[in-house]
Design a protein around this motif. Structure first.
Motif, PDB file in Angstrom:
ATOM      1  N   THR A 136       0.779  -1.281  -0.008  1.00  0.00           N
ATOM      2  CA  THR A 136       0.095  -0.141  -0.199  1.00  0.00           C
ATOM      3  C   THR A 136       0.975   1.200   0.007  1.00  0.00           C
ATOM      4  O   THR A 136       0.207   2.441  -0.104  1.00  0.00           O
ATOM      5  CB  THR A 136      -0.801   0.097   1.236  1.00  0.00           C
ATOM      6  OG1 THR A 136      -0.097   0.014   2.498  1.00  0.00           O
ATOM      7  CG2 THR A 136      -1.752  -1.152   1.331  1.00  0.00           C
ATOM      8  N   GLY A 137       2.181   1.111   0.134  1.00  0.00           N
ATOM      9  CA  GLY A 137       3.268   2.254   0.248  1.00  0.00           C
ATOM     10  C   GLY A 137       3.381   2.569   1.717  1.00  0.00           C
ATOM     11  O   GLY A 137       4.167   3.368   1.881  1.00  0.00           O
ATOM     12  N   ALA A 138       2.669   1.983   2.631  1.00  0.00           N
ATOM     13  CA  ALA A 138       3.139   2.097   4.104  1.00  0.00           C
ATOM     14  C   ALA A 138       4.479   1.459   4.544  1.00  0.00           C
ATOM     15  O   ALA A 138       4.657   0.438   3.821  1.00  0.00           O
ATOM     16  CB  ALA A 138       1.860   1.748   4.941  1.00  0.00           C
ATOM     17  N   ARG A 139       5.169   1.997   5.401  1.00  0.00           N
ATOM     18  CA  ARG A 139       6.279   1.504   5.839  1.00  0.00           C
ATOM     19  C   ARG A 139       6.176   0.156   6.418  1.00  0.00           C
ATOM     20  O   ARG A 139       7.159  -0.897   6.047  1.00  0.00           O
ATOM     21  CB  ARG A 139       6.769   2.253   6.966  1.00  0.00           C
ATOM     22  CG  ARG A 139       8.019   1.777   7.936  1.00  0.00           C
ATOM     23  CD  ARG A 139       9.377   2.013   7.251  1.00  0.00           C
ATOM     24  NE  ARG A 139      10.282   1.228   7.870  1.00  0.00           N
ATOM     25  CZ  ARG A 139      11.600   1.083   7.622  1.00  0.00           C
ATOM     26  NH1 ARG A 139      11.841   1.216   6.384  1.00  0.00           N
ATOM     27  NH2 ARG A 139      12.329   0.288   8.386  1.00  0.00           N
ATOM     28  N   THR A 140       5.052  -0.218   7.034  1.00  0.00           N
ATOM     29  CA  THR A 140       4.865  -1.619   7.693  1.00  0.00           C
ATOM     30  C   THR A 140       3.434  -1.967   7.285  1.00  0.00           C
ATOM     31  O   THR A 140       2.492  -1.080   7.059  1.00  0.00           O
ATOM     32  CB  THR A 140       4.985  -1.688   9.122  1.00  0.00           C
ATOM     33  OG1 THR A 140       4.673  -3.068   9.535  1.00  0.00           O
ATOM     34  CG2 THR A 140       4.302  -0.595   9.946  1.00  0.00           C
ATOM     35  N   CYS A 141       3.018  -3.254   7.096  1.00  0.00           N
ATOM     36  CA  CYS A 141       1.790  -3.754   6.973  1.00  0.00           C
ATOM     37  C   CYS A 141       1.005  -3.683   8.187  1.00  0.00           C
ATOM     38  O   CYS A 141      -0.363  -4.026   8.070  1.00  0.00           O
ATOM     39  CB  CYS A 141       1.715  -5.116   6.299  1.00  0.00           C
ATOM     40  SG  CYS A 141       2.664  -5.403   4.713  1.00  0.00           S
ATOM     41  N   PHE A 142       1.458  -3.429   9.361  1.00  0.00           N
ATOM     42  CA  PHE A 142       0.892  -3.618  10.611  1.00  0.00           C
ATOM     43  C   PHE A 142       0.445  -2.174  11.363  1.00  0.00           C
ATOM     44  O   PHE A 142       0.254  -2.204  12.574  1.00  0.00           O
ATOM     45  CB  PHE A 142       1.738  -4.588  11.507  1.00  0.00           C
ATOM     46  CG  PHE A 142       1.520  -5.858  11.024  1.00  0.00           C
ATOM     47  CD1 PHE A 142       0.890  -6.861  11.191  1.00  0.00           C
ATOM     48  CD2 PHE A 142       3.041  -6.307  10.326  1.00  0.00           C
ATOM     49  CE1 PHE A 142       0.691  -7.952  10.777  1.00  0.00           C
ATOM     50  CE2 PHE A 142       3.162  -7.629   9.762  1.00  0.00           C
ATOM     51  CZ  PHE A 142       1.912  -8.631  10.104  1.00  0.00           C
ATOM     52  N   ASP A 143       0.474  -1.057  10.494  1.00  0.00           N
ATOM     53  CA  ASP A 143       0.166   0.206  11.418  1.00  0.00           C
ATOM     54  C   ASP A 143      -1.231   0.803  11.016  1.00  0.00           C
ATOM     55  O   ASP A 143      -1.713   1.789  11.495  1.00  0.00           O
ATOM     56  CB  ASP A 143       1.344   1.205  10.985  1.00  0.00           C
ATOM     57  CG  ASP A 143       1.427   1.593   9.691  1.00  0.00           C
ATOM     58  OD1 ASP A 143       0.804   1.020   8.928  1.00  0.00           O
ATOM     59  OD2 ASP A 143       2.175   2.451   9.401  1.00  0.00           O
ATOM     60  N   GLU A 144      -1.831   0.400   9.897  1.00  0.00           N
ATOM     61  CA  GLU A 144      -3.169   1.096   9.607  1.00  0.00           C
ATOM     62  C   GLU A 144      -4.292   0.292  10.072  1.00  0.00           C
ATOM     63  O   GLU A 144      -5.359   1.192  10.328  1.00  0.00           O
ATOM     64  CB  GLU A 144      -3.138   0.663   8.104  1.00  0.00           C
ATOM     65  CG  GLU A 144      -2.193   1.360   7.184  1.00  0.00           C
ATOM     66  CD  GLU A 144      -2.249   2.767   7.231  1.00  0.00           C
ATOM     67  OE1 GLU A 144      -3.503   3.238   7.244  1.00  0.00           O
ATOM     68  OE2 GLU A 144      -1.383   3.388   7.093  1.00  0.00           O
TER      69      GLU A 144
END
Length: 148
Positions: A136-144
């Motif tokens: 998604t372009g986020a640093r980690t997959c676990f912060d959204e």
């Protein structure tokens, strides 16, 4: 604070020749099904507990901060490629092919260490992440989507 289970075991593989195009580059990355690797050390392969489709979950973690970045799937061949190239290679269940993290996005994972958990059913890959780890372009997959 919970029971201590000891340190994960560090994985090694038999020495493999360097790829002719240098570290992190591979030819013929796709395959129709995940499967065994001729290059993965048989002693290591025998320790892996795979899913019914031959895969092991691999957690990617930033080596210096401990930040959990993502989870991907590896089979024997993906693990062998990861160990010998120093770049994370995963098996894409949706595309049915191997992929090297960062080859298309530029968001490369440089492998620092790989460990197998005490049950032999999960890999911990400590990496130096360049750019976003999540698709998604986020640093980690676990912060959204924090649940608690």
């Amino acid at each position: 604070m919970g029971q201590a289970y000891g340190r994960p075991r560090r994985l090694t593989t038999a020495a493999a020749p360097a790829h002719p195009h240098g570290p992190g580059t591979m030819d013929a990355m796709s395959s129709s099904t995940p499967g065994p690797s001729a290059g993965l050390d048989p002693a290591l392969a025998s320790r892996l507990k795979r899913t019914a489709d031959g895969l092991v979950p691999a957690i990617a973690q930033q080596y210096d901060t401990g930040e959990v970045l993502m989870m991907g799937w590896m089979d024997d061949e993906a693990l062998h490629r990861t160990l010998t190239t120093g770049r994370c290679t995963y098996w894409s269940r949706s595309r049915g092919e191997y992929w090297v993290k960062g080859d298309t996005s530029g968001h490369v994972q440089h492998v620092k260490s790989v460990a197998l958990d005490c049950d032999g059913d999960t890999l911990l890959v400590k990496v130096d992440q360049v750019g976003a780890a999540c698709h998604t372009g986020a640093r980690t997959c676990f912060d959204e989507d924090v649940l608690l």
